[in-house]
Design an enzyme around this catalytic site. Sequence first.
Site, PDB file in Angstrom:
ATOM      1  N   HIS A  50     -22.432  83.411   3.380  1.00 58.43           N
ATOM      2  CA  HIS A  50     -22.387  83.232   4.834  1.00 58.43           C
ATOM      3  C   HIS A  50     -21.060  82.677   5.345  1.00 58.43           C
ATOM      4  O   HIS A  50     -20.802  82.732   6.549  1.00 58.43           O
ATOM      5  CB  HIS A  50     -23.532  82.323   5.284  1.00 58.43           C
ATOM      6  N   ARG A  75     -21.652  80.465  -4.450  1.00 55.93           N
ATOM      7  CA  ARG A  75     -22.753  81.338  -4.038  1.00 55.93           C
ATOM      8  C   ARG A  75     -22.147  82.717  -3.798  1.00 55.93           C
ATOM      9  O   ARG A  75     -21.321  82.897  -2.910  1.00 55.93           O
ATOM     10  CB  ARG A  75     -23.473  80.845  -2.790  1.00 55.93           C
ATOM     11  N   ASP A  89     -13.674  85.644 -13.623  1.00 57.01           N
ATOM     12  CA  ASP A  89     -12.285  85.739 -14.065  1.00 57.01           C
ATOM     13  C   ASP A  89     -11.350  84.774 -13.334  1.00 57.01           C
ATOM     14  O   ASP A  89     -10.327  84.360 -13.895  1.00 57.01           O
ATOM     15  CB  ASP A  89     -11.772  87.171 -13.899  1.00 57.01           C
ATOM     16  N   GLU A 153     -36.060  83.006  -1.721  1.00 58.54           N
ATOM     17  CA  GLU A 153     -36.071  82.875  -0.263  1.00 58.54           C
ATOM     18  C   GLU A 153     -36.844  84.002   0.412  1.00 58.54           C
ATOM     19  O   GLU A 153     -36.544  84.394   1.538  1.00 58.54           O
ATOM     20  CB  GLU A 153     -34.633  82.812   0.262  1.00 58.54           C
ATOM     21  N   ASP A 179     -34.096  81.280   5.076  1.00 57.38           N
ATOM     22  CA  ASP A 179     -34.584  82.642   4.873  1.00 57.38           C
ATOM     23  C   ASP A 179     -36.050  82.648   4.465  1.00 57.38           C
ATOM     24  O   ASP A 179     -36.801  83.560   4.838  1.00 57.38           O
ATOM     25  CB  ASP A 179     -33.738  83.366   3.828  1.00 57.38           C
TER      26      ASP A 179
END
Length: 256
Positions: A50, A75, A89, A153, A179
């Site tokens: 988000h 996230r 990486d 969620e 959510d």
Amino acid sequence: MNNDVFPNKFKAALAAKQVQIGCWSALSNPISTEVLGLAGFDWLVLDGEHAPNDISTFIPQLMALKGSASAPVVRVPTNEPVIIKRLLDIGFYNFLIPFVETKEEAELAVASTRYPPEGIRGVSVSHRANMFGTVADYFAQSNKNITILVQIESQQGVDNVDAIAATEGVDGIFVGPSDLAAALGHLGNASHPDVQKAIQHIFNRASAHGKPSGILAPVEADARRYLEWGATFVAVGSDLGVFRSATQKLADTFKK
């Protein structure tokens, strides 16, 4: 050269059921992230779902946290192997995977972070995570030092919580309260009894499978209740929320 993230202390703390207090980072700025890293939180979420983050913004934030004791958790925007590979990486070891609804999706998240034969992570011999090829034991150590936290969620996720929590390689179950509230028909109201019941159920089922549970809870009373319910990794606020409330309070103080 040695990689100072091996062994992964955050992963070990979760496995030991040690309470880990965290904070969300959504401002996507290395200076604000560096300040957040000095506050003393056990872990920080750098949000790629988000918040306006991408590879080019994550790298300077990881650099800013180099001297911090706070474990960076990314996230990811979605549960996709190529995205996860690129984040591995550049130096992330702790992953929060949004919107996991099935055991198969949890297994994909785990596989995406593991080199073959345990997983499907693509191999590069020189990248930021292995200090550009100078960490001699990186391949041997990487698989066992990755943390996978899966986010439940949705109603389907709640229905499948036992299978998800039992998935090998999943280190913890994280509840997405906003959510989840929307999925249960209570958009914008995570405090609704139905949502709270579902949250407690997720915590209980995670515990039954020996997995720690976590949640984002910027309201202190909520955070303390979730800790009482058995959650062990709780994000108690966000840089964006703290910045907004503090600046609003400051302005109001002098403009009354």
